[in-house]
Structures are given as C-alpha cells and as structure tokens.
Design a protein around this motif. Structure first.
Motif, mmCIF file in Angstrom:
data_model
loop_
_atom_site.group_PDB
_atom_site.id
_atom_site.type_symbol
_atom_site.label_atom_id
_atom_site.label_comp_id
_atom_site.label_asym_id
_atom_site.label_seq_id
_atom_site.Cartn_x
_atom_site.Cartn_y
_atom_site.Cartn_z
ATOM 1 N N UNK A 29 21.690 84.879 117.906
ATOM 2 C CA UNK A 29 22.756 85.348 118.786
ATOM 3 C C UNK A 29 23.893 84.333 118.832
ATOM 4 N N UNK A 30 23.724 83.230 118.283
ATOM 5 C CA UNK A 30 24.444 82.231 118.422
ATOM 6 C C UNK A 30 25.029 81.289 117.182
ATOM 7 N N UNK A 31 26.069 80.738 117.349
ATOM 8 C CA UNK A 31 26.593 79.945 116.344
ATOM 9 C C UNK A 31 26.679 78.371 116.706
ATOM 10 N N UNK A 32 26.302 77.489 116.169
ATOM 11 C CA UNK A 32 26.222 76.201 116.455
ATOM 12 C C UNK A 32 27.025 75.209 115.548
ATOM 13 N N UNK A 33 27.568 74.191 116.182
ATOM 14 C CA UNK A 33 28.529 73.152 115.574
ATOM 15 C C UNK A 33 27.475 71.839 116.203
ATOM 16 N N UNK B 270 25.730 80.910 111.338
ATOM 17 C CA UNK B 270 26.811 82.113 111.169
ATOM 18 C C UNK B 270 26.096 83.532 110.441
ATOM 19 N N UNK B 271 25.157 83.302 109.771
ATOM 20 C CA UNK B 271 24.443 84.128 108.738
ATOM 21 C C UNK B 271 24.021 85.435 109.705
ATOM 22 N N UNK B 272 23.214 85.039 110.641
ATOM 23 C CA UNK B 272 22.534 85.845 111.499
ATOM 24 C C UNK B 272 23.639 86.725 112.123
ATOM 25 N N UNK B 273 24.645 86.324 112.342
ATOM 26 C CA UNK B 273 25.827 86.911 113.155
ATOM 27 C C UNK B 273 26.751 87.817 112.396
ATOM 28 N N UNK B 274 26.589 87.266 111.205
ATOM 29 C CA UNK B 274 27.434 88.200 110.029
ATOM 30 C C UNK B 274 26.572 89.497 109.492
ATOM 31 N N UNK B 275 24.914 88.957 109.567
ATOM 32 C CA UNK B 275 24.428 89.833 108.915
ATOM 33 C C UNK B 275 23.559 90.892 109.815
ATOM 34 N N UNK B 276 22.276 90.914 109.801
ATOM 35 C CA UNK B 276 21.354 91.665 110.303
ATOM 36 C C UNK B 276 20.629 91.111 111.601
ATOM 37 N N UNK C 93 32.478 85.201 121.117
ATOM 38 C CA UNK C 93 33.544 84.376 120.633
ATOM 39 C C UNK C 93 33.344 84.155 119.214
ATOM 40 N N UNK C 94 32.409 83.999 118.649
ATOM 41 C CA UNK C 94 32.199 83.696 117.131
ATOM 42 C C UNK C 94 32.785 84.984 116.463
ATOM 43 N N UNK C 95 32.662 86.153 116.823
ATOM 44 C CA UNK C 95 33.297 87.173 116.251
ATOM 45 C C UNK C 95 34.707 87.487 116.620
ATOM 46 N N UNK C 96 35.183 86.819 117.772
ATOM 47 C CA UNK C 96 36.597 87.098 118.171
ATOM 48 C C UNK C 96 37.346 86.067 117.333
ATOM 49 N N UNK D 278 35.880 79.551 105.377
ATOM 50 C CA UNK D 278 34.738 78.707 105.355
ATOM 51 C C UNK D 278 33.531 78.999 105.797
ATOM 52 N N UNK D 279 33.594 79.770 106.968
ATOM 53 C CA UNK D 279 32.472 80.202 107.722
ATOM 54 C C UNK D 279 31.706 81.302 106.770
#
Ligand SMILES: Nc1ncnc2c1ncn2[C@@H]1O[C@H](COP(=O)(O)OP(=O)(O)OP(=O)(O)O)[C@@H](O)[C@H]1O
Ligand SMILES: Nc1nc2c(ncn2[C@@H]2O[C@@H]3COP(=O)(O)O[C@H]3[C@H]2O)c(=O)[nH]1
Ligand SMILES: Nc1nc2c(ncn2[C@@H]2O[C@@H]3COP(=O)(O)O[C@H]3[C@H]2O)c(=O)[nH]1
Length: 913
Positions: free
Chosen positions: A498-502, A534-540, A564-567, A574-575
């Motif tokens: 459920x999260x994106x990391x930098x 990012x992949x989990x947030x874009x996919x399933x 926030x990632x979606x918005x 690149x993402x």
C-alpha cells in the motif's frame, strides 16, 4: 520562512512565522468550516478572532474540515467499538477513517509466517471491486431470470452463427444492489447526545497540557482542566452513565484503539522485523546532513518556555520546576504526542491529528511513523511519574481516561476554537502548560523545517526533478521516514502493498523468487534517490519482488501512501516503466514505432469483420505498402448504451501490453467524436470459425495444434492473472503461417491474486457453471471453455448447445458427464475434455498445483512439440492461402453499415483510451 501552499487540503496563502494574524485566521477559518459543515449552527459567536486581513475564504477547505472529521472519527470509533457486535463493521469503520484494522496486522503476521495467504473474500471487498451483484439477484437458470442474460446486440448477421454473446449487467446497478444489501456503516451518524451538567464554564483556552503524574493513587475531587463550552450541551435525554471505574465492564468497553492500528501497521505488506530504533529525524540524519542539525527540534524551541500547571490553578500557570528537562521531554518525537508506553502497547488511545496545515500534520506524522520500540522506551524513560489521570468527556458523555505523558488541549489551540471536550482530573495531576503562541510556533517551525528538508531532498531525486514546487511540498508533507537494518525485508514478494518508497539513505537489494525453484534471484541494487513499491500500487496490490536492506549501517526510506502516490506520482512516465520486465520493454518499443501515426495516415482496403460495436477494417499506412493492419472501429454511443466502457478500457490495456505471439497485438488507439479505434496486427488467415464451418470438424492432430496455441496464450495471460472469458473459434484468428492468435479482449480482466470476479459475460455455449450460478469465477473458467473448444473443434458443435441460452445453461449445469461423446473423439481427448470441464473449478486441469503445465503434460499432448510451437518451427496443420498483405480472401464479405454514422459522444468517459 514563507510557504505558498499548504499541503494536505492545500490552502493557498502566505504563512509567515511572525504573522500572528494570518495564523489565527487560518485556524479560525478551519474551525468555521468545521462548524458550518457539521453543526449547521450559526457561526460561533465566541470565536476569539475575526477573519483577519489574510482573507478567510482562501483558508476554507473543500468539504469537511479536518477538525470535524477528526473529532467525529475519534468519538464514533469509540462509540462503535462499544456498540458494534460485528467486528467487521468496526474494522471497516476504522479503515474508512484512515485506521488500519487488525485484519491487516493479521495479514502481516501471515506474511511473516509463510509468505502471504489469500485474503478471504468478503462482500465488502467485492463491493469495493464493484463487481459482485446482490446474491438475491444472482442469475439462475430459470426463465424468470432471462433478463439477466441480455442478448448481445452484437450478434452477427452471418450464417450460420450458432451462438450469441452475453452482455453484462450495468455495473452501477450491481454496485447499488451490493450497497443495499450491505449498507455502509453509520459511522457519520452521531447518536443523540447525552449530557451531564458541566462543572465549569470554559473558554477558548490558551494552553495545551501534557499530563503527567503526581503520585497519588487516591481519587481526588474531580477538577475540570479544560471544558467544552456549555452552549454545545443539550438537555439530558436520559440519566448520564456513571463514570466507569477501572476494571468495570464499561471501562473495558471503552478499550481504546491501539497505536498499532494507526501507525506502522499500515504497512501491512512490509515485513519490518528489526526496525532501527529511531524516528527522530534530527538524530537519524545528523550524521548524513550536518546542516539539517542546525534546524533541530531543540533549536526550534529556543526561547520558548514550558510551564507546569496544576489543574485547579489553570488560570495561573506555575512556571515549571524543571524547565530543561521538560523542554526536551515535551518536544521529543517520542513524546510529541500521546506517546506513552501504554499507548504503544496497544492500550492507550492514539489521537489521529488532522491533516490540515503544516504544523498539525507534521505533528501527526511523527507519531504515525514512530518506531514502536524506541517511542515506547522513550516514553517510559521520561514518564517518570505517570500516575495522574484525567477523564475526557464530550457533551456530558464519557469518552476516555488519559494518563501518562499525553498531550491534551491542543485542538482549541490549533484551530482557535472552543474546547472540543472536557477534561477532568480524576487523580491529582501535574500538568505542563504551553501557551498558544508558543505551541503554535513550535508546531509551525518544526513543520516548516521538516517540510523544507524533504522538499530539498525530493528536488535532488531525478524522477521528481520536473515536478512543480507545490507538488513537492505536498509530497513532502505526507512523507514518513522509516529505517531498516541490514537483512530486513522492506518489501516481501507476494505480500500486499500500500506504499511507495524513496530511498534516502543506504542500499537495498531487489530479488525475485523463481517460479520453479522458489529461489530468490538477484535483480539489482537500488540506492539513494531510487524508488520502489510502485508496482503493487499500479497493479493488484501484491508486491512483485523482495526488497532487502543491504547496507550494514541500515537504510532510510521516505514512504508515501497510496492516495498521494495516485494523486501526485503515479502518472510519471519513469514511475510507470522503470522496472518493466523484458517483454514489457520490448512491447513498449514496438508501440513506440506507431507513436507518430495518425488516423488520417491510414487508408482502408477492405472490411475484415463486423463486431459488436462496429467494423474491423484492413488498413495500410499511407506510403507504406509493405504491411497492413486491422483497424477496429467501435461506436462510442453503442459502447455507452451497452455499458461496456470499462471492458473496452480493459481490452485496450491488456492487448496494448501483451507481448505474446499467440495474442493479437494492439499497436495504437485513436478516438474521435463518434468512434474509438484500435490499430492491431492483421491476421489474414481468417477466423478459425470460418475454417471449421467449411470443414465441419477437425481431426485430433489439427485440434491439438490449435488447442496448444490457446494453451500458450492462456499460459501468458493466466501467469499475469488475466482471465480471458470469451474463448470460441470466432475469436481465434490465423496468421499467414497458420498459427492462431487470440483476438477480442472485450471481456478479459486482470484479477487480483486469489480474487474472483462476478461479471456475467461470455458466450452461452462456453460459459462455465460457476458463471451461470453466479458463484464468482476466475481463470479456471477459461479452462472450462478450453474443454468446450476442444469438443467443438473435434465435432463441429459445442458440447452444451440448447435452442436458446436458457436451455444451454440448463445443459451446462447437468455437467459434462451427461454429454455423449461422438466416436471420433479419442479416449485421450475425451479424458482431457472431461478433466477441463469439471463442475468444480478447483478440480479442473490447469488450475491445480502444477498449473497449466498439467494440461501440456496430459496424454493427449504426448509427443506434441511444444518447443516447436513456441519458436514457430512447428508446421501448422492448415496453411492458409494469403497472397499479399492486402489479401482478404479468407474473410467473408460485408455490406456497408446500414445504420450510418452514430451520434457524437463527447462526454469524455474515453479520455484515457
Ligand atoms: N486483427 C485482426 N485481423 C484480422 N481480422 C480481424 C482482426 N481483428 C478482428 N478481426 C475480424 O473482425 C471480427 C470482429 O472483431 P472482434 O471480435 O475483435 O470485434 P468485437 O466487436 O469484439 O466482436 P464480437 O462481437 O465478437 O465481440 C473478428 O471476428 C475477425 O473476423
Ligand atoms: N474532541 C476530543 N478531544 C479529546 C479526545 N480525547 C482527548 N481529547 C483532548 O481533549 C481536549 C479538550 O480541549 P481541546 O479541544 O483543546 O483538545 C482536546 C484534545 O486534546 C476526544 O476523544 N475527543
Ligand atoms: N517486478 C520487479 N520489481 C522491481 C524490479 N526492480 C525493482 N523493482 C521494485 O521492487 C518492488 C517490489 O514491490 P512492488 O512490486 O510494489 O514494486 C517493485 C519495484 O518497484 C524488477 O526488475 N522487477
């Protein structure tokens, strides 16, 4: 320092540290809005400030103010916890309010134990997916339900078309049905307030208190520390409940939310067994960024004073006896909010601060990201005498008891509003008081400092370099920093994410589990400024790789939530493509070739077919006679009429990304006012259906070849969790060599792992029993249809055929064993068909442990040269005659569309097509 934009609900105003009136107006405006939204009462007359010249309108929030939400959330969660018998409702409510229910903790535990386990399907989840219809309305094969199976108007005119295609029920209808059956929890409905006489009048307070002990266990006469204004109280409707005593049933009923439900556990997908102990940014970064140290929190407090106050002396604060100690105690991250040890052990109540303005939000963030171990330790260490207890009530109703190092009274200060609850001392308490001005300044300065640091860092990250300053500020406001120790799995493949990391410090290792050996294959190293997740947030939702902390000194990551990632982030190119697998990259390259081709560059040669929404034309690009393409033209109005918008978008996405030689490639899409267009590779060998019609039926070997092509296509799709749902000879096209490719992905769908879907779609003769019975279906429905295809290819007719769809469904439900197999179906073939067409989806070949390879290994395929099929060296059984790239001899002829052009549709639903 000045900022232009306030993150969260983005207030566009200039905020200056020394501009007290702007600050006041900001808080005031927020409160006004809160009040307006929820109490619908006249404007609070006792607000201490009038809108300043900063202009209150620019501070107003869209919709509900954070304060209102916060208060309601707080109180309703408690109330529901007391009331609701149904745990599911409680967790749903918590989730709605930004809490993470214990279910996620459960998940995390499962991940820790054994990778991950598919979540049990719940009605609520399906509701979210928008797919499951109300069970009452589930289609059953009775005449009464005929209208569920809308015959597709796309049925072709050509003869002999033996079957019709199913259309689906309108998704919106399904959704509302589901909601009817499971009304959303009434978390926004406040119960009639019960009140008890207030002990004191209250006012806009000017200080926040941190309660901490002064020994006595003895119950002292109750004293009100801060009080909610009397005006808000309603006449009592029933006698006030007695205050719960410790250990009483009522007290147990008030069992507060645990911190774990609001903080680290939100990363349910992340395994963090050995978090490093610190969330104190000042400390964590000290080594790396010495200049940041200048702005440490302690510095932010310079010149500010804390006061210790006894509850009965609230009007006359006593200057703290231990100011130095108090200073560090109060502002330390561990204690900056309700960070007592009790809290952290899941017993204390954790106040979710509103995400509204920088200081408030920052205040909240520290707690939400807090490292459990360290905060707990800090709190214990500093909470020397933490026996003082206060009771929180609102409108005369008991809310909770607070003890230990808790902050209270911050709301009136932050929002410049009247006290939102009454706090009464129930034992002797010493309180430390911070005055409004001081408190606001602390919050603001620390918030701004923190924000500036993160924004600076983000600017240095290549993927964010082109983002606008205000976007970076928004992102930095919601960032949370987490730390990991060497060997920690920051992300575990297969877990929910459920999260994106930098990465802000250190290096991580990316590995992927090999399907056959289960060994982890090293993929790459990622370092400072790189991102992942990012992949989990874009996919399933499922993590596609492991991310392991590699640096001996640990790794720090800035974590961003899904919203926030979606918005703000997900649309960055690149993402989308940084970690594409080879196939996807190759596919993108192919599509790139068509980037500059426009609709006007295409020349129509002939019509190849007529589909549900229009025609498929053979086209060439002007000036290039060496190749031809199929251009599928779909009437927008018809798509809308039959409510197939979602399916069309899905078709575009799946076909546009698929890189499989057994699936027709989609190169580019276009749209105009009337039509959507799909530019595809052309398959000039014609439909397998046409050949079958002409030949009557195929022999075993021919059937095997075509079935094998479909198995390959399914292997590709199913390994990506894509269900096809419309297998039939009409959707199998031969290329010039004689290999078949799957076309028409109108019903294909990417499923979440372990999830089912409920949309009733397909072609009657080919639908599986669970689709008819509306039990939910998944890729196993494709295996059923594979068995049906084999039967049809071998005999010329599908096994389940009635004179109308309802009869066909009845026959399907009687099962494959009720079907007589003609003699020309060999024993091995019939064995395979029967194994594919099992009533129970879980028993179907292909769906079991060995996956699709079980089909490939079936006796019927003995000796079949799979490798030759895959590298196209195998000689196809039928070689179509294709004389040139514009030869349409293998296709029927179609008269011009008698309906003429459709009406315009500029509603915009197709903007992403
Ligand atoms: N890439 C292609 N190459 C050659 N012919 C094609 C191609 N795509 C489609 N056709 C022809 O056009 C027909 C209709 O195409 P398709 O099935 O994709 O349209 P549809 O609107 O989804 O139709 P349906 O009513 O079957 O759902 C196909 O059966 C086939 O004869
Ligand atoms: N409104 C509300 N305030 C609470 C609750 N629990 C603790 N509090 C504290 O009670 C305080 C009363 O004064 P404030 O409104 O200034 O700030 C409030 C919070 O700090 C709760 O459940 N609801
Ligand atoms: N699948 C995949 N993920 C990668 C690769 N390299 C880095 N990653 C990252 O690993 C992350 C694991 O979690 P996600 O699937 O959410 O997102 C993934 C990507 O951000 C790669 O080659 N393949």
């Amino acid at each position: 320092m000045k900022i232009k934009h306030y993150p969260g609900k983005a207030v566009d105003a200039s905020l200056s540290l020394d501009n007290d009136s702007a600050m006041g107006a900001l808080y005031e405006a927020n409160w006004l809005q809160a009040h307006h939204q929820h109490h619908r009462a006249p404007t609070q007359p006792t607000l201490s400030r009038q809108p300043s010249n900063a202009g209150s309108s620019s501070f107003l929030l869209d919709g509900i103010s954070a304060l209102s939400k916060y208060q309601m959330t707080l109180e309703n969660i408690r109330r529901l916890e007391q009331q609701a018998q149904d745990k599911r409702i409680v967790s749903a409510i918590k989730e709605l309010n930004g809490y993470r229910p214990s279910a996620l903790q459960h998940h995390q535990q499962q991940q820790l134990d054994n990778g991950w386990v598919a979540e049990e399907e719940t009605e609520a989840e399906e509701e979210q997916l928008g797919e499951k219809p109300k069970t009452d309305n589930a289609p059953t094969p009775t005449a009464a339900n005929v209208n569920h199976y809308v015959v597709d108007p796309t049925e072709r005119q050509r003869l002999p078309r033996p079957r019709q295609q199913l259309s689906v029920k309108p998704p919106s209808l399904r959704r509302s049905q589901t909601m009817l059956q499971h009304p959303p929890p009434s978390y926004v409905t406040l119960r009639a307030p019960k009140s008890k006489p207030a002990q004191h009048n209250s006012s806009n307070s000017s200080s926040a208190y941190s309660t901490f002990s002064s020994a006595a266990e003895d119950r002292q006469p109750e004293r009100v520390i801060c009080q909610q204004p009397l005006r808000l109280l309603q006449p009592p409707t029933e006698p006030p409940p007695p205050p719960p005593t410790a250990g009483s049933k009522a007290a147990r009923a008030f069992k507060p939310l645990s911190r774990s439900q609001t903080s680290v556990q939100r990363y349910a997908t992340i395994r963090m067994p050995n978090h490093s102990a610190s969330f104190c940014r000042a400390t964590a970064r000290a080594a790396e960024t010495p200049d940041i140290r200048r702005h440490s929190l302690e510095e932010a407090l310079q010149g500010l004073q804390l006061e210790e106050q006894l509850p009965d002396a609230a009007a006359e604060p006593v200057v703290s006896r231990q100011p130095e100690r108090h200073t560090s105690r109060h502002i330390s991250p561990g204690a900056s909010s309700n960070g007592s040890a009790k809290d952290l052990n899941g017993e204390g109540f954790c106040i979710p601060r509103p995400r509204l303005i920088v200081p408030v939000h920052t205040y909240a963030r520290r707690r939400r990201t807090g490292n459990l171990k360290e905060q707990s330790a800090n709190a214990q260490e500093e909470d020397v005498t933490s026996d003082g207890r206060v009771e929180v009530s609102r409108e005369g109703k008991y809310l909770s008891t607070l003890s230990g190092a808790k902050v209270l009274g911050e709301l009136a200060i932050l929002y410049n509003c009247q006290r939102t609850a009454t706090i009464t001392a129930i034992t002797e308490c010493n309180l430390w008081a911070i005055e409004r001005q001081c408190f606001q300044t602390i919050m603001m300065r620390t918030g701004l400092i923190r924000q500036a640091e993160y924004t600076d860092f983000l600017k240095s990250v290549p993927i964010f370099k082109d983002l606008a300053e205000d976007t970076l500020i928004k992102i930095s406001d919601v960032l949370e920093e987490t730390h990991y120790q060497r060997g920690d799995y920051i992300v575990r493949q297969g877990a929910r994410g459920d999260t994106f990391f930098i990465i802000s410090k250190g290096k991580v290792r990316v590995t992927i589990k090999q399907q056959d050996t289960q060994e982890e294959k090293f993929i790459r190293m990622l370092g400072k400024g790189d991102f992942f997740g990012e992949k989990a947030l874009q996919g399933d939702d499922l993590r596609t790789a492991n991310i392991i902390c590699e640096s001996p000194e640990g790794v720090s990551c800035l974590v961003i939530d899904r919203e926030t990632f979606n918005q703000l982030i997900s649309s960055l190119d690149e993402i989308k493509h940084r970690y594409d697998d080879e196939g996807a990259m190759e596919r993108r390259k192919i599509n790139e070739e068509f980037r500059d081709i426009n609709l006007t560059d295409l020349r129509v040669i002939a019509t190849l077919g007529v589909g549900g929404f229009g025609r498929v034309e053979l086209v060439q690009v002007n000036g290039d006679n060496s190749r031809s393409f199929a251009l599928k033209q779909m009437k927008k109005s018809q798509i809308v009429e039959t409510r197939q918008q979602q399916h069309i978008m899905s078709e575009k996405e799946i076909m546009g990304e698929a890189n499989c030689q057994f699936i027709v490639k989609l190169f580019k899409t276009f749209k105009d006012k009337k039509y959507l267009y799909m530019l595809m590779e052309s398959c000039l060998g014609g439909e397998l259906w046409t050949i079958l019609r002409d030949k009557g039926n195929f022999d075993d070997a021919t059937t095997r070849f075509y079935t094998a092509c479909v198995v390959e296509a399914f292997d590709y799709l199913h390994s990506r969790n894509i269900i096809y749902r419309d297998l039939k000879p009409e959707n199998l096209l031969l290329d010039e060599k004689g290999y078949v490719k799957l076309v028409d992905f109108g019903f294909a769908k990417k499923l979440q792992t372990g999830r089912k879907t409920w949309t009733f779609c397909g072609t009657p003769e080919y639908v599986a029993p669970e689709v008819i019975l509306n039990r939910g279906h998944d890729i196993s429905a494709d295996y059923w249809s594979l068995g049906v295809l084999m039967f049809e290819l071998l005999t010329g007719t599908p096994p389940f055929t009635g004179s109308d769809p309802m009869r066909t469904y009845n026959i399907i439900l009687k099962g494959i064993d009720a079907i007589e197999f003609p003699r020309n179906i060999t024993r091995n073939a019939s064995n395979l068909i029967k194994k594919l067409c099992r009533d129970n989806p879980a028993e179907r070949l292909g769906y079991q442990r060995g996956g699709i390879s079980e089909i490939q290994k079936h006796k019927w395929f003995d000796g079949f040269y799979w490798w030759g099929l895959q590298n196209r060296s195998l000689e196809p059984p039928i070689k179509p005659s294709v004389k040139s790239v514009v030869d349409t001899a293998n296709f029927d002829e179609y008269p011009p569309d008698p309906e003429g052009p459709p009406p315009d549709d500029v509603s915009g639903w197709d903007k992403d097509f």
